[in-house]
Scaffold this active site. Structure first.
Site, PDB file in Angstrom:
ATOM      1  N   SER A 164       0.890  -1.430  -0.243  1.00 56.35           N
ATOM      2  CA  SER A 164      -0.534  -0.483   0.313  1.00 56.35           C
ATOM      3  C   SER A 164       0.895   1.166  -0.182  1.00 56.35           C
ATOM      4  O   SER A 164       0.754   2.485  -0.084  1.00 56.35           O
ATOM      5  CB  SER A 164      -0.882  -0.152   0.912  1.00 56.35           C
ATOM      6  OG  SER A 164      -0.781  -0.032   2.530  1.00 56.35           O
ATOM      7  N   GLU A 197      -9.131  -9.954   3.766  1.00 58.89           N
ATOM      8  CA  GLU A 197      -9.046  -8.062   3.543  1.00 58.89           C
ATOM      9  C   GLU A 197     -10.909  -8.449   3.187  1.00 58.89           C
ATOM     10  O   GLU A 197     -11.256  -9.295   1.561  1.00 58.89           O
ATOM     11  CB  GLU A 197      -8.642  -7.800   2.548  1.00 58.89           C
ATOM     12  CG  GLU A 197      -8.863  -6.705   2.105  1.00 58.89           C
ATOM     13  CD  GLU A 197      -7.176  -5.597   1.567  1.00 58.89           C
ATOM     14  OE1 GLU A 197      -6.351  -5.822   1.778  1.00 58.89           O
ATOM     15  OE2 GLU A 197      -7.585  -4.941   1.127  1.00 58.89           O
TER      16      GLU A 197
HETATM   17  O1  KIV Z   1      -0.566  -3.573   2.129  1.00 61.67           O
HETATM   18  C1  KIV Z   1      -1.238  -3.367   2.616  1.00 61.67           C
HETATM   19  O2  KIV Z   1      -1.096  -2.545   3.270  1.00 61.67           O
HETATM   20  C2  KIV Z   1      -1.656  -4.273   3.140  1.00 61.67           C
HETATM   21  C3  KIV Z   1      -2.936  -4.273   3.954  1.00 61.67           C
HETATM   22  C4  KIV Z   1      -3.958  -3.291   3.114  1.00 61.67           C
HETATM   23  C5  KIV Z   1      -3.892  -5.916   4.802  1.00 61.67           C
HETATM   24  O3  KIV Z   1      -1.434  -5.028   2.226  1.00 61.67           O
END
Ligand code: KIV
Length: 272
Positions: free
Chosen positions: A53, A190
């Site tokens: 992310s 998720e």
């Molecule tokens: O990349 C991320 O932040 C994630 C979370 C949303 C679990 O995979």
């Protein structure tokens, strides 16, 4: 069974399994840089996820697909330098593990060797089983990620709740059991129905960490910048904002701009 919480000086993959067994919920947040990771670790978080992310939050991309292995290693090494207690898990980015198990292992080894992280996270179920097995066989702990897997966003087409239909829910149940069987130490679920997530958490002995998956699981994860309100355009139902930093920072920065323009800053005490 005792309900007293055990103190963990350093959280390991084994501590997480202990926490599940002792019914202690696991806290997990993302971090991508030294300063934030120091705060998050100091506040007592169990797991820091260097999530892909970062592609959205740090680099402003629309999806998680563009972030590279080198960029993930840069973020992960910055986080590792800050932490004293938390377990640090790093996402294997899109395109570094799907094509073949050897490439998956090479990518995971680079993350472990070059950043000093403690584990990797891999999105997907049976389609990436061989890649995950190869990484695990090299002694690298792996966390799975099922349900809404953002690296597959162009296959899904939307970020809506996954596994509402029985066929997809059955596949998810099967994948979770398979991930436990091959040796993953935990799974992120998720954006799936809370009832299904609770059922999956009860069906395996490894911890299930939810995001938008209700409170019947073994722990929770959120993106740090969302939970402290630094981002403000992303407003899913599952998100609880603990601060409103976007507004507070905007106010503070506007005040600074005004103070500089009005020659109010620096004042006599703020100079040499
Ligand atoms: O990349 C991320 O932040 C994630 C979370 C949303 C679990 O995979």
């Amino acid at each position: 069974m005792s309900t007293a919480k055990k103190e963990y000086k350093r959280v390991t993959t084994k501590s997480l399994v202990d926490m599940k067994r002792n019914k202690e919920k696991i806290s997990m947040l993302t971090a991508y840089d030294y300063t934030m990771a120091k705060i998050v670790d100091g506040a007592g978080i169990d797991v820091i996820l260097v999530g892909d992310s970062a592609s959205n939050v740090m680099a402003g991309h629309e999806t998680t697909l563009p972030i590279t292995l080198d960029q993930m290693i840069y973020h992960a090494s910055s986080v590792i330098r800050a932490i004293e207690r938390a377990l640090v898990v790093v996402d294997l980015p899109f395109g570094t593990y799907q094509s073949d198990p050897k490439e998956a292992l090479r990518s995971a080894i680079r993350i472990m060797k070059e950043s000093g992280a403690h584990a990797v996270k891999v999105e997907g179920g049976k389609e990436v089983k061989e890649s995950i097995k190869r990484i695990l066989n090299a002694g690298i702990p792996v966390m799975g990620h099922l349900g809404l897997t953002p690296q597959s966003i162009y296959k899904f087409g939307t970020y809506t709740v996954r596994a509402k239909e029985e066929v997809e829910a059955d596949q998810l149940r099967e994948d979770a059991i398979m991930l436990e069987k091959i040796g993953c130490f935990g799974i992120v679920l998720e954006k799936i129905p809370a009832k299904l997530a609770e059922e999956v958490a009860k069906s395996v002995s490894i911890p299930i960490i939810g995001i938008g998956a209700g409170n019947g699981v073994d722990g929770q994860v959120l993106v740090l910048h969302d939970m402290i309100g630094m981002t403000h355009e992303f407003n899913p139902r599952f998100l609880r904002r603990y601060m409103h930093l976007y507004d507070d920072m905007t106010k503070a920065i506007s005040q600074y701009v005004s103070d500089v323009k009005n020659v109010d800053f620096p004042n006599a005490n703020e100079q040499y």
